[in-house]
Design an enzyme around this catalytic site. Structure first.
Site, PDB file in Angstrom:
ATOM      1  N   HIS A 137       0.924  -1.276   0.077  1.00 55.63           N
ATOM      2  CA  HIS A 137      -0.122  -0.217  -0.004  1.00 55.63           C
ATOM      3  C   HIS A 137       0.939   1.206  -0.123  1.00 55.63           C
ATOM      4  CE1 HIS A 137      -4.169  -1.874   1.206  1.00 55.63           C
ATOM      5  NE2 HIS A 137      -3.598  -2.640   0.516  1.00 55.63           N
ATOM      6  N   TYR A 163       3.915   5.809  10.409  1.00 53.34           N
ATOM      7  CA  TYR A 163       3.132   4.676   9.847  1.00 53.34           C
ATOM      8  C   TYR A 163       3.912   3.616   9.135  1.00 53.34           C
ATOM      9  CZ  TYR A 163      -1.160   2.531   8.322  1.00 53.34           C
ATOM     10  OH  TYR A 163      -2.338   1.477   8.119  1.00 53.34           O
ATOM     11  N   PRO A 171      -4.460  -0.932  19.096  1.00 59.81           N
ATOM     12  CA  PRO A 171      -4.148  -1.452  17.604  1.00 59.81           C
ATOM     13  C   PRO A 171      -3.999  -0.325  16.843  1.00 59.81           C
ATOM     14  CG  PRO A 171      -6.374  -1.993  18.646  1.00 59.81           C
ATOM     15  CD  PRO A 171      -5.856  -1.522  19.852  1.00 59.81           C
ATOM     16  N   LYS A 184       1.058  -1.276  15.300  1.00 60.72           N
ATOM     17  CA  LYS A 184       2.467  -1.487  15.575  1.00 60.72           C
ATOM     18  C   LYS A 184       3.072  -2.507  16.521  1.00 60.72           C
ATOM     19  CE  LYS A 184       3.685   2.337  13.585  1.00 60.72           C
ATOM     20  NZ  LYS A 184       4.046   2.043  12.348  1.00 60.72           N
TER      21      LYS A 184
HETATM   22  C1  DHB Z   1      -5.134  -3.489  10.710  1.00 59.38           C
HETATM   23  C2  DHB Z   1      -5.017  -3.268  11.896  1.00 59.38           C
HETATM   24  C3  DHB Z   1      -4.858  -2.145  12.561  1.00 59.38           C
HETATM   25  O1  DHB Z   1      -4.540  -2.093  14.197  1.00 59.38           O
HETATM   26  C4  DHB Z   1      -4.662  -0.990  11.806  1.00 59.38           C
HETATM   27  O2  DHB Z   1      -4.394   0.142  12.416  1.00 59.38           O
HETATM   28  C5  DHB Z   1      -4.754  -1.441  10.320  1.00 59.38           C
HETATM   29  C6  DHB Z   1      -5.041  -2.366   9.881  1.00 59.38           C
HETATM   30  C7  DHB Z   1      -5.622  -4.829  10.032  1.00 59.38           C
HETATM   31  O3  DHB Z   1      -5.702  -5.751  11.005  1.00 59.38           O
HETATM   32  O4  DHB Z   1      -5.795  -5.078   8.796  1.00 59.38           O
END
Ligand code: DHB
Length: 391
Positions: A72, A385, A293, A297
């Site tokens: 991505h 990111y 989440p 990370k």
């Molecule tokens: C996913 C999980 C995340 O915490 C995030 O910020 C982006 C994607 C995922 O599981 O696809």
């Protein structure tokens, strides 16, 4: 039994550490309470930083990732009825993230460890550790009905957030009060559906946060902010889709719905212990720190920890130099705290807090306008990111 490094936990940290050590000729044994099936099937996040992808590629575990993962070049932030793209590739000088599920990473690492003759034991019980203050700690465990004593030079505590190895560090030698609990959770689903978007969408809305992610052309991963006590069984398929649609409505995304085959609730916590080492014990990954989440990370931090630990153990075994081992905590905590800030920042910018006033919501919008409108602020979010390079 005798090995150089006894590794407790066959998650991202433990398996990657064993793999990296093997590449430099250092032996390890990995043990885990869980079965191989359990480890290979537990659904976790799925965004790999550039550094994680590079490390997997360079060490020969990147084939499936490059075949089945999705690179991505950007992601979207939706708020106030509009989507704004963060162009990761341009803002970071060509760095990207790859969407590839954590349990697929674990399958690749397990397969490689076994192909390389590695010793990985699943379903062990009665694990105990002694002698961390000596030069030869021991790990005792039962496996296949037999008792084993593993003599090691070092023990790596890679046993995740339900760790017991962290508790081997005596009280008074460790701080465990760097902790924050958030007043919400994520409801996660996996659905048989076509992708709703080419790139991830992080959506801020009056009804709370929603995240549109993906796994493959036919399986999608979506999340939405919920109460921590939510019972997934109270949510029918149609109620889930309606809620997600309501949260992204107006932001230019149309949700493609489908059959939901997995529902889970993810708790939100930030935690760090300091130090991450004691005697001959070194902690890595979730055993030492947890992030909420948002931003995905967790796995990437675990990989960064063991990248540093591998180099420190390498310097010790190759040159009897324990400088990097001594400074292990200091080295990895810099990145851990950077990720703690980033995960907290993304979380606090995008979620609806139950006690939020109109002032708080307007402030969030101003912040979202800044990170999507100002090139320097967008670069800050993009750099974090895709992740800092592994040094
Ligand atoms: C996913 C999980 C995340 O915490 C995030 O910020 C982006 C994607 C995922 O599981 O696809």
């Amino acid at each position: 039994m005798r090995t150089q490094v006894g590794i407790i936990g066959a998650g991202p940290a433990g398996l990657m550490l064993s793999h990296l050590l093997h590449q430099r000729g250092i032996e390890s044994v990995v043990i885990d309470l869980r079965s191989r099936e359990d480890i290979e099937e537990t659904i976790k996040a799925g965004v790999l930083e550039q550094g994680t992808v590079d490390l997997m590629t360079q060490t020969g575990v990147g084939d499936r990732l490059h075949r089945d993962g999705f690179v991505h070049h950007g992601f979207n932030i939706a708020f106030s009825g509009e989507q704004h793209r963060i162009n990761l590739y341009d803002l970071t000088g060509g760095r990207t993230v790859t969407v590839y599920a954590q349990h697929e990473v674990l399958k690749d690492l397990i397969a490689k460890r076994l192909a390389d003759g590695g010793d990985v034991r699943f379903g062990v019980t009665d694990t105990s550790v002694e002698g961390l203050e000596t030069e030869h700690p021991t790990v005792r465990f039962a496996h296949d009905g037999e008792q084993h004593t593993l003599d090691c030079d070092f023990v790596a505590g890679c046993d995740g957030s339900r760790t017991f190895t962290r508790f081997l560090i005596p009280e008074g030698e460790i701080r465990t009060d760097f902790f924050r609990q958030y007043p919400f959770a994520w409801f996660g689903i996996l659905a048989e559906a076509a992708p709703s978007s080419d790139e991830l969408i992080y959506a801020h809305s009056e009804r709370g946060f929603a995240l549109i992610s993906t796994r493959s052309p036919s399986v999608q991963r979506l999340y939405f902010q919920c109460d921590p006590d939510t019972d997934p069984d109270d949510w029918s398929e149609s109620r889930i889709w309606e809620e997600i649609e309501a949260r992204v409505a107006g932001a230019g995304a149309t949700i493609k719905t489908g059959s939901i085959f997995k529902k889970d609730i993810l708790q939100f916590r930030s935690f760090v212990c300091e130090p991450m080492q004691y005697g001959r014990l070194y902690l890595a990954g979730d055993a030492a720190h947890t992030v909420p989440p948002t931003g995905a990370k967790g796995l990437n931090l675990a990989v960064a920890d063991v990248h540093a630990l591998d180099r420190a153990l390498g310097a010790y075994f190759e040159a009897k130099d324990d400088g990097l081992l001594e400074s292990y905590t200091r080295t990895v905590l810099k990145r851990v705290w950077r990720a703690q800030h980033f995960s907290w920042w993304m979380t606090s910018m995008l979620h609806r807090f139950s006690d939020a006033t109109d002032f708080d919501v307007r402030r969030q919008i101003a912040e979202l306008e800044m990170v999507t409108g100002s090139p320097s602020a967008a670069k800050t979010i993009a750099d974090n990111y895709v992740g800092l390079p592994l040094t």
